[in-house]
Scaffold this motif. Structure first.
Motif, mmCIF file in Angstrom:
data_model
loop_
_atom_site.group_PDB
_atom_site.id
_atom_site.type_symbol
_atom_site.label_atom_id
_atom_site.label_comp_id
_atom_site.label_asym_id
_atom_site.label_seq_id
_atom_site.Cartn_x
_atom_site.Cartn_y
_atom_site.Cartn_z
ATOM 1 N N ARG A 15 -12.830 6.530 -8.653
ATOM 2 C CA ARG A 15 -11.566 6.370 -7.213
ATOM 3 C C ARG A 15 -11.601 5.627 -6.110
ATOM 4 O O ARG A 15 -11.130 4.878 -5.660
ATOM 5 N N THR A 16 -12.915 5.706 -5.707
ATOM 6 C CA THR A 16 -13.326 5.034 -4.430
ATOM 7 C C THR A 16 -13.207 3.324 -4.666
ATOM 8 O O THR A 16 -12.570 2.472 -4.018
ATOM 9 N N ARG A 17 -13.840 2.847 -5.964
ATOM 10 C CA ARG A 17 -13.495 1.403 -6.241
ATOM 11 C C ARG A 17 -12.001 1.096 -6.578
ATOM 12 O O ARG A 17 -11.617 0.177 -6.087
ATOM 13 N N THR A 18 -11.230 2.070 -7.134
ATOM 14 C CA THR A 18 -9.894 1.699 -7.020
ATOM 15 C C THR A 18 -8.912 1.493 -5.867
ATOM 16 O O THR A 18 -8.277 0.684 -5.451
ATOM 17 N N ILE A 19 -9.467 2.551 -4.755
ATOM 18 C CA ILE A 19 -8.836 2.575 -3.617
ATOM 19 C C ILE A 19 -9.328 1.194 -2.823
ATOM 20 O O ILE A 19 -8.626 0.498 -2.206
ATOM 21 N N ALA A 20 -10.626 0.937 -2.945
ATOM 22 C CA ALA A 20 -11.115 -0.368 -2.241
ATOM 23 C C ALA A 20 -10.357 -1.626 -2.620
ATOM 24 O O ALA A 20 -10.271 -2.601 -2.043
ATOM 25 N N GLN A 21 -9.968 -1.709 -4.150
ATOM 26 C CA GLN A 21 -9.154 -2.746 -4.820
ATOM 27 C C GLN A 21 -7.761 -2.820 -4.209
ATOM 28 O O GLN A 21 -7.126 -4.082 -4.221
ATOM 29 N N GLN A 22 -7.208 -1.684 -3.884
ATOM 30 C CA GLN A 22 -5.903 -1.699 -3.509
ATOM 31 C C GLN A 22 -5.451 -1.786 -2.082
ATOM 32 O O GLN A 22 -4.202 -1.692 -1.792
ATOM 33 N N VAL A 23 -6.399 -1.291 -1.148
ATOM 34 C CA VAL A 23 -5.920 -0.825 0.232
ATOM 35 C C VAL A 23 -6.922 -2.083 1.013
ATOM 36 O O VAL A 23 -8.236 -2.203 0.863
ATOM 37 N N SER A 24 -6.354 -2.821 2.017
ATOM 38 C CA SER A 24 -7.009 -3.519 2.822
ATOM 39 C C SER A 24 -7.727 -2.808 3.910
ATOM 40 O O SER A 24 -7.459 -1.501 4.277
ATOM 41 N N ARG A 25 -8.471 -3.712 4.458
ATOM 42 C CA ARG A 25 -9.672 -3.090 5.440
ATOM 43 C C ARG A 25 -8.678 -2.785 6.896
ATOM 44 O O ARG A 25 -8.687 -1.679 7.393
ATOM 45 N N ARG A 26 -7.634 -3.253 6.943
ATOM 46 C CA ARG A 26 -6.963 -3.258 8.162
ATOM 47 C C ARG A 26 -6.051 -2.003 7.905
ATOM 48 O O ARG A 26 -5.826 -1.113 8.995
ATOM 49 N N SER A 27 -5.377 -1.851 6.748
ATOM 50 C CA SER A 27 -4.610 -0.457 6.746
ATOM 51 C C SER A 27 -5.439 0.803 6.476
ATOM 52 O O SER A 27 -5.147 1.777 6.845
ATOM 53 N N ALA A 28 -6.882 0.607 6.232
ATOM 54 C CA ALA A 28 -7.683 1.679 6.011
ATOM 55 C C ALA A 28 -8.140 2.122 7.588
ATOM 56 O O ALA A 28 -8.229 3.135 7.894
ATOM 57 N N LEU A 29 -8.084 0.948 8.333
ATOM 58 C CA LEU A 29 -8.698 1.255 9.830
ATOM 59 C C LEU A 29 -7.305 2.029 10.421
ATOM 60 O O LEU A 29 -7.606 2.838 11.247
ATOM 61 N N ILE A 30 -6.026 1.534 10.166
ATOM 62 C CA ILE A 30 -4.992 2.077 10.828
ATOM 63 C C ILE A 30 -5.005 3.545 10.368
ATOM 64 O O ILE A 30 -4.668 4.497 11.279
ATOM 65 N N GLY A 31 -5.327 3.800 9.070
ATOM 66 C CA GLY A 31 -5.210 5.287 8.776
ATOM 67 C C GLY A 31 -6.161 6.159 9.315
ATOM 68 O O GLY A 31 -5.889 7.358 9.741
ATOM 69 N N VAL A 32 -7.384 5.497 9.365
ATOM 70 C CA VAL A 32 -8.391 6.263 10.210
ATOM 71 C C VAL A 32 -8.242 6.610 11.654
ATOM 72 O O VAL A 32 -8.207 7.490 12.330
ATOM 73 N N GLY A 33 -7.580 5.455 12.352
ATOM 74 C CA GLY A 33 -7.197 5.761 13.561
ATOM 75 C C GLY A 33 -5.975 6.849 13.722
ATOM 76 O O GLY A 33 -5.978 7.419 14.803
#
Length: 182
Positions: A15-33
């Protein structure tokens, strides 16, 4: 045969590898923010329990016996919901503003128990406005205080905002009535 932990580990890795392939770092940071900001905004309105602190300070029956409090003491019964500097230490009294100040046009109300007669009283807390902060006898008891979304029962507001001068000096506590028993 694989154990439960091996299966869970394999699932989490896939699941982590799938999310890492589909989600950019920028959108991940936006979600965490967004999560961090939402948490920061929600925390101040969450209820909290100060009963253990009150018992440790002698307010809840667990502390040592003290002499009756006076008008310049935060433990005085009518200061059960006060948040500010006591006018009785600033040139006024528990019920009157010091010279050069004027009472706020709006106030908050608390219900305080008088141990001398065993009755509950409605107490109006009026800020005195027009001079710089007194700086003596600061009390912040907050018994029965509610979160800030109910302004009429919240004491962390500059109630001088409705006066000509919004400069806060001290707070009075005026008995406005006797609470009826159920």
């Amino acid at each position: 045969m694989k154990s439960w932990l091996d299966l869970f580990d394999h699932f989490a890795e896939r699941r982590t590898r799938t999310i890492a392939q589909q989600v950019s770092r920028r959108s991940a940071l936006i979600g965490v923010g967004r999560v961090l900001l939402g948490t920061a905004l929600a925390l101040p309105v969450l209820p909290f329990d100060r009963s253990s602190q009150a018992r440790a300070e002698g307010h809840g029956g667990g502390g040592k016996h003290k002499d009756p409090a006076t008008e310049t003491d935060c433990d005085y019964w009518r200061y059960c919901a006060v948040d500010g500097f006591l006018c009785s230490c600033c040139g006024g009294s528990a019920t009157s503003c010091p010279p050069g100040t004027s009472p706020s046009k709006v106030a908050w109300v608390g219900t305080c128990h008088n141990p001398a007669d065993g009755r509950d009283y409605l107490v109006s807390y009026n800020d005195c406005c027009g001079r710089t902060t007194c700086g003596r006898c600061f009390c912040n008891t907050n018994h029965g205080d509610r979160p800030g979304y109910r302004m009429g029962v919240h004491n962390d507001v500059n109630w001088c905002m409705s006066n000509d001068s919004s400069v806060y000096h001290c707070t009075t506590s005026i008995i406005v009535g006797v609470a009826e028993k159920d």
